[in-house]
Scaffold this motif. Sequence first.
Motif, PDB file in Angstrom:
ATOM      1  N   ASN A   1       0.816  -1.203   0.000  1.00  0.00           N
ATOM      2  CA  ASN A   1       0.000   0.000   0.000  1.00  0.00           C
ATOM      3  C   ASN A   1       0.854   1.259   0.000  1.00  0.00           C
ATOM      4  O   ASN A   1       0.521   2.254  -0.649  1.00  0.00           O
ATOM      5  CB  ASN A   1      -0.933  -0.005   1.213  1.00  0.00           C
ATOM      6  N   GLU A   2       1.971   1.233   0.715  1.00  0.00           N
ATOM      7  CA  GLU A   2       2.857   2.401   0.728  1.00  0.00           C
ATOM      8  C   GLU A   2       3.402   2.658  -0.667  1.00  0.00           C
ATOM      9  O   GLU A   2       3.476   3.807  -1.117  1.00  0.00           O
ATOM     10  CB  GLU A   2       4.000   2.196   1.718  1.00  0.00           C
ATOM     11  N   ARG A   3       3.775   1.608  -1.367  1.00  0.00           N
ATOM     12  CA  ARG A   3       4.295   1.782  -2.727  1.00  0.00           C
ATOM     13  C   ARG A   3       3.195   2.278  -3.675  1.00  0.00           C
ATOM     14  O   ARG A   3       3.448   3.131  -4.535  1.00  0.00           O
ATOM     15  CB  ARG A   3       4.895   0.472  -3.221  1.00  0.00           C
ATOM     16  N   PHE A   4       1.993   1.752  -3.516  1.00  0.00           N
ATOM     17  CA  PHE A   4       0.908   2.157  -4.415  1.00  0.00           C
ATOM     18  C   PHE A   4       0.530   3.615  -4.195  1.00  0.00           C
ATOM     19  O   PHE A   4       0.312   4.363  -5.151  1.00  0.00           O
ATOM     20  CB  PHE A   4      -0.311   1.256  -4.207  1.00  0.00           C
ATOM     21  N   HIS A   5       0.459   4.034  -2.943  1.00  0.00           N
ATOM     22  CA  HIS A   5       0.136   5.435  -2.667  1.00  0.00           C
ATOM     23  C   HIS A   5       1.239   6.357  -3.189  1.00  0.00           C
ATOM     24  O   HIS A   5       0.956   7.453  -3.681  1.00  0.00           O
ATOM     25  CB  HIS A   5      -0.067   5.631  -1.167  1.00  0.00           C
ATOM     26  N   ALA A   6       2.474   5.910  -3.101  1.00  0.00           N
ATOM     27  CA  ALA A   6       3.581   6.698  -3.652  1.00  0.00           C
ATOM     28  C   ALA A   6       3.446   6.800  -5.163  1.00  0.00           C
ATOM     29  O   ALA A   6       3.700   7.865  -5.752  1.00  0.00           O
ATOM     30  CB  ALA A   6       4.914   6.070  -3.267  1.00  0.00           C
TER      31      ALA A   6
ATOM     32  N   SER B   1       5.652  -1.372  -7.376  1.00  0.00           N
ATOM     33  CA  SER B   1       4.190  -1.459  -7.275  1.00  0.00           C
ATOM     34  C   SER B   1       3.609  -2.251  -8.441  1.00  0.00           C
ATOM     35  O   SER B   1       2.621  -2.972  -8.284  1.00  0.00           O
ATOM     36  CB  SER B   1       3.575  -0.054  -7.237  1.00  0.00           C
ATOM     37  N   ALA B   2       4.241  -2.139  -9.604  1.00  0.00           N
ATOM     38  CA  ALA B   2       3.802  -2.956 -10.749  1.00  0.00           C
ATOM     39  C   ALA B   2       3.983  -4.440 -10.448  1.00  0.00           C
ATOM     40  O   ALA B   2       3.134  -5.267 -10.797  1.00  0.00           O
ATOM     41  CB  ALA B   2       4.580  -2.571 -12.000  1.00  0.00           C
ATOM     42  N   ILE B   3       5.095  -4.776  -9.778  1.00  0.00           N
ATOM     43  CA  ILE B   3       5.322  -6.165  -9.370  1.00  0.00           C
ATOM     44  C   ILE B   3       4.265  -6.595  -8.359  1.00  0.00           C
ATOM     45  O   ILE B   3       3.719  -7.705  -8.441  1.00  0.00           O
ATOM     46  CB  ILE B   3       6.737  -6.321  -8.781  1.00  0.00           C
ATOM     47  N   ASP B   4       3.953  -5.718  -7.391  1.00  0.00           N
ATOM     48  CA  ASP B   4       2.915  -6.033  -6.406  1.00  0.00           C
ATOM     49  C   ASP B   4       1.603  -6.398  -7.088  1.00  0.00           C
ATOM     50  O   ASP B   4       0.953  -7.392  -6.733  1.00  0.00           O
ATOM     51  CB  ASP B   4       2.678  -4.832  -5.480  1.00  0.00           C
TER      52      ASP B   4
ATOM     53  N   MET C   1      -3.532  -3.344 -14.247  1.00  0.00           N
ATOM     54  CA  MET C   1      -2.894  -2.260 -13.506  1.00  0.00           C
ATOM     55  C   MET C   1      -1.374  -2.358 -13.598  1.00  0.00           C
ATOM     56  O   MET C   1      -0.678  -1.355 -13.793  1.00  0.00           O
ATOM     57  CB  MET C   1      -3.333  -2.285 -12.039  1.00  0.00           C
ATOM     58  N   SER C   2      -0.855  -3.564 -13.477  1.00  0.00           N
ATOM     59  CA  SER C   2       0.588  -3.758 -13.593  1.00  0.00           C
ATOM     60  C   SER C   2       1.077  -3.286 -14.955  1.00  0.00           C
ATOM     61  O   SER C   2       2.107  -2.609 -15.067  1.00  0.00           O
ATOM     62  CB  SER C   2       0.934  -5.231 -13.379  1.00  0.00           C
ATOM     63  N   THR C   3       0.329  -3.621 -16.000  1.00  0.00           N
ATOM     64  CA  THR C   3       0.705  -3.211 -17.353  1.00  0.00           C
ATOM     65  C   THR C   3       0.696  -1.703 -17.495  1.00  0.00           C
ATOM     66  O   THR C   3       1.619  -1.110 -18.074  1.00  0.00           O
ATOM     67  CB  THR C   3      -0.258  -3.846 -18.371  1.00  0.00           C
TER      68      THR C   3
END
Length: 265
Positions: free
Chosen positions: A46-51, A84-87, A96-98
Amino acid sequence: MQDKATLNPTPDQTFEIVGQGAYDFVRVLTHSKQLQRQGRVEEACNERFHAFQRISELLPEDEEVILEWEDPNTRAALEVINASAIDHFLINDFEMSTAMLELLLELDPEDHLEAIILLAFNYLAMEEYELFDEVSNDISDKYACKDVLTMWAAFLRSGRIPEGDAIRFRTRFAPYFAEFTSDEHPADGQYLEDIESERPSVQAQARELWLRTENLWTLFPDFMYHILPDLLHKGSEYSSLQNRSAHSFFLKHKHLPLVASHLQP
């Protein structure tokens, strides 16, 4: 500390992200890694996605932006997008990753993080074969993942793995072959220390490829049903594994990597 950031142009026609607080992406990236090591994986994701969301909001809509890799904070921002793409990839959110990886390649055309590899896996998972063909040509044949991609693409299209591709993977990339046909793939302390070192071993890199793609073989089990019969020819490898069926192999790996079950908006 106040959260603020600016995009500063450089003489090289790139941009640096100058920021503090929530826009100090070196700190954000370091903290997310600490959370992950502590087993707080969902918080790290979540921290990576919000960033990533904050980075996206900084970018102008109608202007090409290339970010400066040599600037530490800007490089960390690129690494956050990739992470975040890996997540999202690991929870099978391939769209979303793409989208993240395509943005990353726009921001970093030199592809310092080799995002094109994960993008190729995403395209296959979404059955975007023409897009896969375009990006796969840019992946070096020296990489074991290129062989995995080639075999999986052939299997998705024809229902079989070409014998030549299977033999090449087994002989040229023996540590990867061993990892993909192993009963266990522990992400233990020894592995983590190895893969995070300056020169990780081939065995650690092979395990990383398995762990990075394990969700695919759970989601698309037919490929794993066929990979053992196609890869295991008579020889030393076959004699030690001949009693293992592809079905039992799949059952032993019927689990996802330890990742967040969802990402909070």
